[in-house]
Write a protein that holds these residues in place. Sequence first.
Motif, PDB file in Angstrom:
ATOM      1  N   HIS A  18       0.747  -1.356   0.009  1.00 32.07           N
ATOM      2  CA  HIS A  18       0.236  -0.212   0.080  1.00 32.07           C
ATOM      3  C   HIS A  18       0.937   1.198  -0.095  1.00 32.07           C
ATOM      4  O   HIS A  18       0.393   2.466  -0.181  1.00 32.07           O
ATOM      5  CB  HIS A  18      -0.897  -0.060   1.006  1.00 32.07           C
ATOM      6  N   ALA A  22      -2.238   2.872  -2.862  1.00 34.59           N
ATOM      7  CA  ALA A  22      -3.265   2.644  -1.955  1.00 34.59           C
ATOM      8  C   ALA A  22      -4.224   1.736  -2.560  1.00 34.59           C
ATOM      9  O   ALA A  22      -4.895   0.582  -1.952  1.00 34.59           O
ATOM     10  CB  ALA A  22      -4.045   3.853  -1.601  1.00 34.59           C
ATOM     11  N   GLU A  30      -9.184  -7.501  -0.431  1.00 36.72           N
ATOM     12  CA  GLU A  30      -8.941  -6.522  -1.485  1.00 36.72           C
ATOM     13  C   GLU A  30      -8.590  -7.182  -2.804  1.00 36.72           C
ATOM     14  O   GLU A  30      -8.794  -6.795  -4.020  1.00 36.72           O
ATOM     15  CB  GLU A  30      -7.474  -5.886  -1.083  1.00 36.72           C
TER      16      GLU A  30
END
Length: 288
Positions: A18, A22, A30
């Motif tokens: 990240h 991001a 994710e």
Amino acid sequence: MTRTFALAVAPNGARRTHADHAALPVTPAELGQAAKACLDAGAAMLHLHVRRPDATHSLEVGDYEAGIAAVKQAVGDQLVLQVTTEAVGIYTPGQQIATVHALRPEAISVALREVLPDAAHEAAAEAFFAWMWCERIVAQYILYDAADVAHYWRLRAKGAISPGRHWVLFVLGRYSAGQRSSPADLLPFLQAWRDGAAGAGVTPDPASSIGGDATPWAMCAFGPRESECALTAVLFGGHARVGFENNLYLPDGSLAADNAASLRAVAEAAAPLALRPMSANALRELTA
């Protein structure tokens, strides 16, 4: 007449986190979200890296099972899910092979230079290749340079890699300064492919635009010219893998919002040339 090509996504790789972007997927949740967005953007395949809880690279079966489950929940079988065996200097060839034996995934990627680094690993690697072929696990052999391409064709010539049920990936820019590739970097791979096929005694397939048999090939490219390289490969009759593993930028130099944006950049550039991304099932037929 429209021609289709396989558009794959490598959404994270083994090293970025990240802190780099991001929207780079790290956790199973994710990965599932990224898979759905990438499917909607034209991907037929997801090249899967998973992480430990501290976000470092993992080939551990438990970490893979969590990542695979999250992607499957998000997209079912609408993406070919390709498990990486990348060592990243952490895993031995034996450990890489053991992970695949335990998971028995639909597809994997494997670098010849990692799983078969020297003669001492030859027997185990060749047994692994034969086992995958029998188990109908589709392998994508990763080739980093012309020497790797020649190695692949030597293995084909001796029968260690059987025809069918696999494809190859040419990696552009991996060992160049700053890992920045250009479309011209594809040319040495294509020449080595023709030379290797001829040396292996393969009768050229009339449908192959680069010589050799009907084995499909794809490329990935490091650096901001990723989309240009991808389109060049598709125009040569190949396939493309893009994503945050290799590049975070769009063709105009701006930071991509997410992996789906990188996929759309390739698909949109290809569309005026009557080229469109194929489905996962079409890719399965291509590599059967």
